[in-house]
Design a protein around this motif. Structure first.
Motif, mmCIF file in Angstrom:
data_model
loop_
_atom_site.group_PDB
_atom_site.id
_atom_site.type_symbol
_atom_site.label_atom_id
_atom_site.label_comp_id
_atom_site.label_asym_id
_atom_site.label_seq_id
_atom_site.Cartn_x
_atom_site.Cartn_y
_atom_site.Cartn_z
ATOM 1 N N THR A 98 -2.142 -10.130 8.397
ATOM 2 C CA THR A 98 -0.917 -9.357 8.180
ATOM 3 C C THR A 98 0.150 -10.139 7.417
ATOM 4 O OG1 THR A 98 -0.303 -10.016 10.408
ATOM 5 C CG2 THR A 98 -1.211 -7.816 10.127
ATOM 6 N N ASP A 99 0.337 -11.416 7.719
ATOM 7 C CA ASP A 99 1.417 -12.177 7.079
ATOM 8 C C ASP A 99 1.260 -12.181 5.555
ATOM 9 O OD1 ASP A 99 1.838 -12.568 9.656
ATOM 10 O OD2 ASP A 99 1.522 -14.754 9.683
ATOM 11 N N ARG A 100 0.042 -12.485 5.150
ATOM 12 C CA ARG A 100 -0.227 -12.553 3.714
ATOM 13 C C ARG A 100 -0.024 -11.182 3.067
ATOM 14 N NH1 ARG A 100 0.681 -14.340 0.045
ATOM 15 N NH2 ARG A 100 -0.559 -14.856 -1.780
ATOM 16 N N ALA A 101 -0.428 -10.120 3.787
ATOM 17 C CA ALA A 101 -0.294 -8.758 3.255
ATOM 18 C C ALA A 101 1.176 -8.408 3.041
ATOM 19 C CB ALA A 101 -0.948 -7.766 4.216
ATOM 20 N N VAL A 102 2.018 -8.819 4.009
ATOM 21 C CA VAL A 102 3.454 -8.521 3.895
ATOM 22 C C VAL A 102 4.018 -9.188 2.642
ATOM 23 C CG1 VAL A 102 5.689 -8.940 4.959
ATOM 24 C CG2 VAL A 102 3.778 -8.148 6.349
ATOM 25 N N CYS B 235 -5.450 -5.632 -2.988
ATOM 26 C CA CYS B 235 -5.550 -6.872 -2.203
ATOM 27 C C CYS B 235 -4.828 -6.722 -0.870
ATOM 28 C CB CYS B 235 -4.914 -8.030 -2.955
ATOM 29 S SG CYS B 235 -5.987 -8.694 -4.207
ATOM 30 N N ALA B 236 -3.606 -6.139 -0.905
ATOM 31 C CA ALA B 236 -2.833 -5.973 0.327
ATOM 32 C C ALA B 236 -3.606 -5.103 1.313
ATOM 33 C CB ALA B 236 -1.485 -5.348 0.001
ATOM 34 N N ASP B 237 -4.212 -4.033 0.796
ATOM 35 C CA ASP B 237 -4.992 -3.157 1.679
ATOM 36 C C ASP B 237 -6.130 -3.918 2.345
ATOM 37 O OD1 ASP B 237 -3.317 -1.249 0.796
ATOM 38 O OD2 ASP B 237 -4.758 -0.153 -0.436
ATOM 39 N N GLN B 238 -6.863 -4.705 1.523
ATOM 40 C CA GLN B 238 -7.977 -5.474 2.089
ATOM 41 C C GLN B 238 -7.466 -6.429 3.174
ATOM 42 O OE1 GLN B 238 -10.880 -4.299 1.659
ATOM 43 N NE2 GLN B 238 -11.996 -5.760 0.407
ATOM 44 N N LEU B 239 -6.354 -7.101 2.886
ATOM 45 C CA LEU B 239 -5.833 -8.086 3.843
ATOM 46 C C LEU B 239 -5.447 -7.415 5.158
ATOM 47 C CD1 LEU B 239 -3.771 -10.213 1.342
ATOM 48 C CD2 LEU B 239 -5.604 -11.090 2.768
ATOM 49 N N GLU C 60 6.203 -8.073 -2.978
ATOM 50 C CA GLU C 60 6.254 -8.459 -4.401
ATOM 51 C C GLU C 60 6.547 -7.272 -5.311
ATOM 52 O OE1 GLU C 60 2.818 -10.424 -5.870
ATOM 53 O OE2 GLU C 60 3.012 -12.130 -4.510
ATOM 54 N N THR C 61 6.362 -6.055 -4.793
ATOM 55 C CA THR C 61 6.519 -4.873 -5.647
ATOM 56 C C THR C 61 7.905 -4.874 -6.296
ATOM 57 O OG1 THR C 61 5.206 -3.753 -3.986
ATOM 58 C CG2 THR C 61 6.204 -2.376 -5.679
ATOM 59 N N SER C 62 7.975 -4.645 -7.597
ATOM 60 C CA SER C 62 9.271 -4.717 -8.296
ATOM 61 C C SER C 62 10.056 -3.430 -8.048
ATOM 62 C CB SER C 62 9.042 -4.918 -9.786
ATOM 63 O OG SER C 62 8.356 -3.786 -10.281
ATOM 64 N N ALA C 63 11.379 -3.531 -8.157
ATOM 65 C CA ALA C 63 12.250 -2.411 -7.783
ATOM 66 C C ALA C 63 12.056 -1.196 -8.675
ATOM 67 C CB ALA C 63 13.704 -2.868 -7.818
ATOM 68 N N ASP C 64 11.599 -1.397 -9.915
ATOM 69 C CA ASP C 64 11.468 -0.223 -10.780
ATOM 70 C C ASP C 64 10.127 0.497 -10.595
ATOM 71 O OD1 ASP C 64 9.996 -2.234 -11.743
ATOM 72 O OD2 ASP C 64 10.956 -2.361 -13.726
ATOM 73 N N ASN C 65 9.317 -0.001 -9.668
ATOM 74 C CA ASN C 65 8.034 0.654 -9.422
ATOM 75 C C ASN C 65 8.252 1.868 -8.519
ATOM 76 O OD1 ASN C 65 5.440 1.350 -8.480
ATOM 77 N ND2 ASN C 65 4.721 -0.716 -8.953
ATOM 78 N N SER C 66 7.532 2.960 -8.777
ATOM 79 C CA SER C 66 7.763 4.194 -8.014
ATOM 80 C C SER C 66 7.441 4.002 -6.525
ATOM 81 C CB SER C 66 6.916 5.325 -8.591
ATOM 82 O OG SER C 66 5.560 4.919 -8.561
ATOM 83 N N SER C 67 6.509 3.091 -6.221
ATOM 84 C CA SER C 67 6.156 2.936 -4.806
ATOM 85 C C SER C 67 6.912 1.780 -4.145
ATOM 86 C CB SER C 67 4.648 2.758 -4.660
ATOM 87 O OG SER C 67 4.112 2.175 -5.783
ATOM 88 N N TYR C 68 8.034 1.373 -4.769
ATOM 89 C CA TYR C 68 8.798 0.237 -4.229
ATOM 90 C C TYR C 68 9.267 0.518 -2.792
ATOM 91 C CZ TYR C 68 12.907 -2.788 -3.618
ATOM 92 O OH TYR C 68 13.831 -3.668 -3.128
ATOM 93 N N TYR C 69 9.874 1.696 -2.605
ATOM 94 C CA TYR C 69 10.422 2.062 -1.293
ATOM 95 C C TYR C 69 9.314 2.110 -0.242
ATOM 96 C CZ TYR C 69 12.857 4.920 2.212
ATOM 97 O OH TYR C 69 13.399 5.373 3.376
ATOM 98 N N CYS C 70 8.245 2.780 -0.627
ATOM 99 C CA CYS C 70 7.101 2.951 0.276
ATOM 100 C C CYS C 70 6.554 1.595 0.720
ATOM 101 C CB CYS C 70 6.043 3.737 -0.479
ATOM 102 S SG CYS C 70 4.790 4.400 0.579
ATOM 103 N N ASP C 71 6.353 0.701 -0.241
ATOM 104 C CA ASP C 71 5.785 -0.615 0.081
ATOM 105 C C ASP C 71 6.722 -1.428 0.968
ATOM 106 O OD1 ASP C 71 3.590 -0.006 -1.282
ATOM 107 O OD2 ASP C 71 3.959 -1.293 -3.026
ATOM 108 N N GLU D 238 -6.997 -12.344 -4.869
ATOM 109 C CA GLU D 238 -5.552 -12.479 -4.879
ATOM 110 C C GLU D 238 -5.118 -13.390 -6.033
ATOM 111 O OE1 GLU D 238 -2.623 -14.311 -1.779
ATOM 112 O OE2 GLU D 238 -4.423 -13.511 -0.841
ATOM 113 N N VAL D 239 -5.891 -14.488 -6.212
ATOM 114 C CA VAL D 239 -5.570 -15.424 -7.295
ATOM 115 C C VAL D 239 -5.705 -14.716 -8.646
ATOM 116 C CG1 VAL D 239 -6.344 -17.505 -8.434
ATOM 117 C CG2 VAL D 239 -6.338 -17.393 -5.950
ATOM 118 N N LYS D 240 -6.690 -13.805 -8.726
ATOM 119 C CA LYS D 240 -7.031 -13.213 -10.012
ATOM 120 C C LYS D 240 -6.245 -11.952 -10.342
ATOM 121 C CE LYS D 240 -10.173 -15.686 -11.780
ATOM 122 N NZ LYS D 240 -9.765 -16.386 -12.958
ATOM 123 N N ARG D 241 -5.465 -11.421 -9.398
ATOM 124 C CA ARG D 241 -4.852 -10.107 -9.646
ATOM 125 C C ARG D 241 -3.859 -10.202 -10.800
ATOM 126 N NH1 ARG D 241 0.053 -10.402 -6.471
ATOM 127 N NH2 ARG D 241 -0.001 -12.532 -5.698
#
Length: 1206
Positions: free
Chosen positions: A987-991, A977-981, A996-1007, A965-968
């Motif tokens: 769960t808290d850390r994964a959320v 990392c989220a998947d592994q967590l 963190e996903t930025s709004a212009d990322n295609s998977s923003y909604y999904c995440d 996580e530190v190195k990503r």
């Protein structure tokens, strides 16, 4: 009287010298405990414990570029014994698989004619251990059967392959280092070539990649050089080809998986080592060298501890150990490897540089360094207890040593072997969330390297050889077969040929030694000539050397400056006289005994082209005369009456002669020599005392050219000329016979020693021949290009049937008369130090020795008349437990599969036995106040991966995800990392990561939706069933990973594991079971995995056994060992189980079963064997009846009872 011959046994052997550049990578240290090293086209086998060469393998025609010992990861018995198998590849593309003890080849393999790039034996499946994987340039990998030499499959890749590395945890994974990057193969199997072309990743050069630096807080200090390098290395592995300017590719020197923890890989660059986490393809650690530091050449990662052996360009070996991540300071940013020890550097010159290092795979605490000049330096790592007073502010956390021996806590007065292996010298690296063990049972240690052995080779050619005078009946008691070797730097090396070891090295001259002649068994004359000045004159050095004292003096006194060069020196047969022949100056005749010049020939003396002393002399007749004279004198002193009859003049003469002979201690016998001049005329000269007489002259033979050399023995005289003709003279019959050899200039001819032995050794510019002068025919021949690929520089006989040759590849070979270069049989060797290597024994003897060491229940005490002293006391120690003994013996034998089995078995036997004791003692409400109960054992090392305890395994995985996580540094990494967590249940850390996903990322909604889902999951029935339905649909439609995540969210990880197993993701399922399931469910999943491993198509029963051991299914393990016919392992294992009382549960269950059948006596018998738990059952059995438990029928009766009731 029967003539008897004494054969001082000289084994055919090769004395090796400097290495060729192509030999750089040809070195390997095997589980068998020996080092193999390529030297030109030969392979040396070195015993590192005693630092001696025990075998030289000769069969390759080209330089050897790779050697690999076969792995010992299989069960050994008479049909698959302990044997020394070695594969070697040379620069012409040939691979040879050797049986090292006999020095013969199992098979030879040839595919292409380019140098072999890499070799490795497959070690992982139980079916066949003969499989050898090789990289044939430019881009093929081929799997061979190393026993028969048949090709199993061949596969080509798009780029040139430089080397490869297998994943030690999963044999279907391997990585190829290519000229452009790395290719990961995930479907490697021995049955068919990999189907896909592999996943390519490119390495952007560390310095060229853009620096992803986070803005540093103002208070933080400026980053140091190493920190800057780290920031640069943030992104290293990309899937796109890097742009042209970003590629200083490829300076990656080496790639290897870390054997100490799964899914980690190491990349070596000259100035840094990168540690990658392969799940993220992300750098998680860096070892960087400061600007002034010495660059790396090579690094070897250890398996027993997370440590690296690094070799630097100055020949210094450093050991770096991973720093504990359980540090109290700020959260850990990366893996740090601290320098813990280093050895001394060597002096590097143009010709002397370090090539490679190897470490002992069994104990990982010995290293050997190969230097280009043929030296092998053997370093041993030692642990010293006590704090280091020096440099307290270095910031290194202390290293602790575990106070246990062979996997079990040390008894109070138990003997132990110091520094047995790396994991017994330093404790495990702590990880976050782990409590450090109590300091009472640990000692702080410092590590140091100690030089424990050194082998040195011959210097660079050219060489001048001379064997000492031959063995006779008179000198047999003190004879040593010594070979003097003159070298180009002016020193003379004296080798003892029985052992092949250097006897003495004497620095005699200041320039290249041209020739050596022995004047006794312990002294010789050697001459050297300096480079000529503009007049063509040189400085001649002629030295007399006495071996025992090393005293050395100039034989010709002040003479020798500014004169024509010495061409040759010849010593007479009785070692009385010496002839020194110059190029353009008449010869000199010296008396060796007094060191005086007898005669310097006149100016008009003919120019000498060849010269030889005659073997005939008048010593015997002189001695007879002397005896007669002595008798006459004795008579004369007895009676004066007879005095008148003897003339006084005669007596005075005799007395005179007698006194003279007493002063000079010897009589001067008459000796002759012959020489030829430039016209081919043969001169004959007699020397007696200090008189020199000219004898007969024989006119030249018309068929001969200019005579180059002469040899004389008995009645045979042989002349050789510059055109390759040999002329044999029979002096008795007065016949001469000329033979043209058509081999060009005859450089040297020498007769073999031994009475009546008329063999002749002839040296040409392109090889050598042996002739029989009685029959006048050739016996054997060698020629460069035809049967050897080296040029011969000098020759001599070393016994009556063996010759010694110096060649331009820097080696000196002792060969049979047939001059076929051959490896030597190890049993003919005369070794100075005894070698411990069970692999050298006959198969039966090795197994007997093993049984002898393992268990001697028949004798009650352990007797040992066989091995080294320090081991002896430990093995005889009554405190040494059975498990410790098994572990120790598997280390001594270098038996990989034994070592793995006993490490895991001993750990889990002890921990299960301890757990039982704890449960029993708490059940009975005892307070443990006697202190005998040892504290729960250390956990198993993480290098055993899924076999470790669940609690430790979970901590390790969390620690690792934290680091990832530190190195990503990209969205991809964050997602992983989220998947592994989520799988780990964090769960808290994964959320947080999902949001963190930025709004212009295609998977923003999904995440974002996923984050909402994770936070709102409740355990209400309907939502659970909906999610389960969705998950199963996902899995059915090929979205396995996503489905498994959903199942883990609703705590249905057991189902998730089942799905993973159904889809063949066995390793993933085992991992998930370890981190998420309760012991019972997890044990179910792992048992299914073990069954899968036993299935015939997988055939990894040995791995299945290790899995079952970690689950505590000891009964099943015993059965499996027996069914696999591993009888000794099974018997010892069951014996150990009984000692630790972990088999008693089975007895107890059997007793209960018998009771339920109504067989009370049988139940009582088995309950009596089941220890304390059985006692409760006994009480239940015999309640109500006043029968004492002692009244148990004997076993036979019980059995008949059972039969009757059946």
């Amino acid at each position: 009287m029967i003539p008897y011959t004494v054969n001082i046994k000289l084994a055919a052997r090769t004395l090796t010298g400097t290495l060729n550049l192509q030999n750089k990578t040809a070195v390997d240290w095997g589980w068998q405990g020996l080092i193999a090293q390529g030297c030109h086209s030969s392979i040396l086998i070195i015993d590192p414990k005693t630092a001696q060469t025990i075998q030289v393998l000769e069969r390759h025609k080209a330089n050897v570029v790779k050697v690999k010992w076969s792995r010992e990861n299989y069960y050994h018995n008479l049909s698959s014994p302990y044997c020394l198998r070695l594969a070697s590849g040379d620069a012409s593309g040939k691979i040879i698989v050797w049986d090292v003890v006999s020095g013969t080849a199992h098979c030879e393999i040839q595919e292409h004619s380019k140098p072999i790039q890499d070799l490795e034996w497959l070690w992982n499946q139980d079916a066949s251990r003969d499989l050898l994987l090789a990289v044939h340039p430019p881009n093929y990998i081929v799997l061979w059967n190393g026993d028969t030499g048949t090709k199993l499959w061949k596969k080509s890749y798009a780029e040139n392959i430089l080397s490869f590395s297998f994943d030690p945890f999963d044999p279907s994974n391997m990585a190829l280092l290519t000229s452009e990057g790395i290719v990961f193969i995930t479907d490697f199997s021995h049955s068919k070539p990999p189907g896909s072309a592999g996943k390519k990743v490119y390495i952007a050069s560390p310095h060229a990649s853009p620096a992803h630096t986070k803005p540093a807080p103002a208070a933080a200090p400026a980053p140091t050089g190493a920190k800057k390098a780290l920031n640069k290395v943030k992104v290293l592995i990309t899937n796109e080809k890097p742009t042209a300017e970003a590629v200083t590719l490829n300076d990656c020197l080496q790639l290897s998986y870390l054997p100490s923890k799964r899914n980690h890989m190491l990349l070596l660059y000259p100035r840094e080592i990168l540690i990658l986490d392969l799940e993220l393809s992300q750098t998680v650690g860096v070892v960087a060298i400061e600007r002034s530091g010495v660059p790396f050449i090579q690094v070897i990662p250890c398996a027993q501890r997370d440590a690296l052996y690094c070799l630097h360009e100055n020949g210094c070996i450093t050991l770096r150990v991973c720093r504990s991540t359980a540090a109290p300071e700020e959260s850990v940013q990366e893996l740090v490897y601290d320098l813990r020890s280093q050895c001394d550097a060597i002096r590097v010159t143009k010709t002397v540089r370090p090539y490679r290092m190897v470490i002992c795979p069994v104990n990982e605490n010995n290293a050997a360094l190969m230097v280009s000049d043929g030296r092998v330096m053997l370093w041993e790592l030692k642990a010293y207890t006590g704090r280091a007073a020096a440099n307290p502010n270095s910031g290194l956390s202390p290293l602790y040593s575990p106070v246990s021996f062979c996997g079990a806590p040390l008894g109070p007065n138990q003997k132990r072997i110091q520094d047995l292996s790396l994991n017994s010298m330093i404790g495990q690296t702590l990880i976050a969330g782990e409590t450090p063990p109590p300091s009472s049972n640990q000692q702080e240690v410092q590590l140091k390297f100690l030089l424990t052995g050194l082998l040195s080779g011959l210097p660079l050619p050219p060489f001048a050889l001379r064997m000492c005078p031959p063995l006779t009946t008179k000198n047999i008691n003190h004879y040593q077969p010594l070979l003097a070797v003159g070298t180009s730097n002016g020193s003379v090396l004296v080798y003892n040929l029985t052992s092949g070891l250097l006897h003495k090295e004497l620095s005699v001259h200041s320039c290249e030694v041209r020739g050596i002649e022995w004047v006794s068994l312990t002294s010789f004359l050697s001459f050297a000539t300096s480079a000529p000045n503009n007049m063509g004159l040189v400085r001649n050095e002629l030295q007399h050397v006495d071996l025992p004292t090393g005293r050395c003096f100039a034989f010709r006194g002040e003479r020798g400056n500014d004169e024509p060069p010495i061409e040759m020196i010849k010593v007479s047969h009785l070692k009385q006289y010496l002839v020194v022949v110059f190029r353009d100056k008449p010869l000199e005749l010296w008396d060796i005994r007094t060191g005086t010049l007898l005669r310097e020939m006149a100016k008009n003396f003919p120019t000498v082209t060849a010269l030889e002393w005659s073997p005939s002399h008048n010593l015997k007749s002189l001695k007879k005369k002397q005896m007669a004279a002595r008798e006459a004198m004795a008579r004369q002193t007895v009676s004066d009456a007879e005095q008148s009859s003897v003339e006084s003049s005669v007596i005075s003469l005799l007395q005179d002669a007698e006194s003279k002979s007493e002063t000079s201690q010897a009589i001067s016998a008459r000796e002759h020599f012959v020489f030829t001049d430039t016209d081919g005329q043969v001169y004959h000269i007699t020397v007696e005392g200090n008189t020199v007489k000219d004898g007969a002259r024989i006119p030249p033979d018309g068929s001969m050219g200019s005579i180059a050399c002469i040899a004389w023995k008995g009645d045979t005289l042989v002349l050789g000329d510059v055109d390759g003709n040999l002329n044999f003279w029979d002096l008795k019959a007065r016949l001469s016979r000329g033979i043209p050899t058509h081999r060009g200039w005859v450089k040297k001819i020498r007769f073999a020693p031994g009475k009546g032995n008329q063999k002749l050794l002839v040296m040409y510019t392109d090889g050598a021949e042996v002739w029989d002068t009685k029959e006048v025919q050739m016996v054997s021949s060698m020629r460069i290009g035809r049967n050897v690929n080296y040029r011969i520089l000098d020759i001599d006989w070393c016994t009556s049937d063996k010759v010694v040759l110096a060649s331009d590849d820097g080696c000196i070979r002792v060969l049979e008369m047939a001059m076929k270069s051959a490896s030597y049989r190890m049993d003919e060797q005369d070794l100075t130090d005894p070698v411990w290597c069970p692999y050298l024994l006959l198969p039966r003897a090795a197994l007997t020795l093993k049984a002898f060491l393992l268990l001697q229940p028949w004798s009650g005490t352990f007797t040992m008349d066989i091995t080294q002293v320090d081991m002896k006391s430990v093995l005889q120690d009554p405190e040494l437990s059975l498990l410790q003994r098994c572990l120790l013996v598997s280390r001594l034998f270098g038996d990989e599969s034994d070592l793995n089995f006993w490490t895991v078995a001993s750990h889990y036997l002890q921990s299960f036995a301890q757990a039982r004791q704890l449960s029993v003692s708490t059940a009975e409400g005892q307070a443990q106040n006697d202190g005998t109960q040892p504290s729960p054992q250390n956990h198993l090392d993480i290098c055993h991966d899924v076999l470790c305890e669940t609690s430790y395994f979970q901590k390790f995985q969390l620690d690792r995800v934290h680091l990832q996580e530190v190195k990503r540094s990209s969205y991809e990494h964050t997602k992983k990392c989220a998947d592994q967590l989520l799988l780990l249940g964090q769960t808290d850390r994964a959320v947080q990561l999902l949001l963190e996903t930025s709004a212009d990322n295609s998977s923003y909604y999904c995440d974002s939706l996923k984050a909402c889902l994770v936070t709102t999951i409740t355990s209400s029935g309907p939502s659970q069933s909906t999610i389960k339905l969705v998950a199963t649909n996902m899995i059915a439609n090929g979205k396995l990973a996503e489905g498994v995540q959903l199942l883990c969210l609703i705590d249905k990880a057991a189902d998730a594991c089942r799905y993973l197993q159904t889809y063949g993701e066995w390793n993933r399922a085992a991992w998930l079971a370890k981190v998420r399931l309760n012991p019972a469910e997890s044990s179910d999943v792992l048992k299914r995995w073990a069954e899968h491993l036993c299935s015939p198509q997988v055939n990894q029963k040995s791995k299945a056994i290790l899995v079952l051991l970690s689950l505590g299914c000891f009964y099943k393990v015993g059965e499996m060992l027996h069914s696999m016919r591993h009888f000794d392992r099974a018997a010892l294992f069951i014996e150990a189980c009984l000692k630790y009382g972990v088999m008693e549960a089975a007895f107890l269950d059997y007793a209960r079963l018998l009771r339920s059948l109504g067989l009370r006596e049988g139940a009582a018998l088995w309950a009596s064997r089941a220890g304390s738990a059985g006692e409760q059952l006994m009480e239940e059995l015999f309640q109500g009846e006043g029968v004492t438990p002692e009244a148990i029928p004997a076993e036979e009766e019980v059995e008949t009872d059972e039969k009757s009731t059946e």
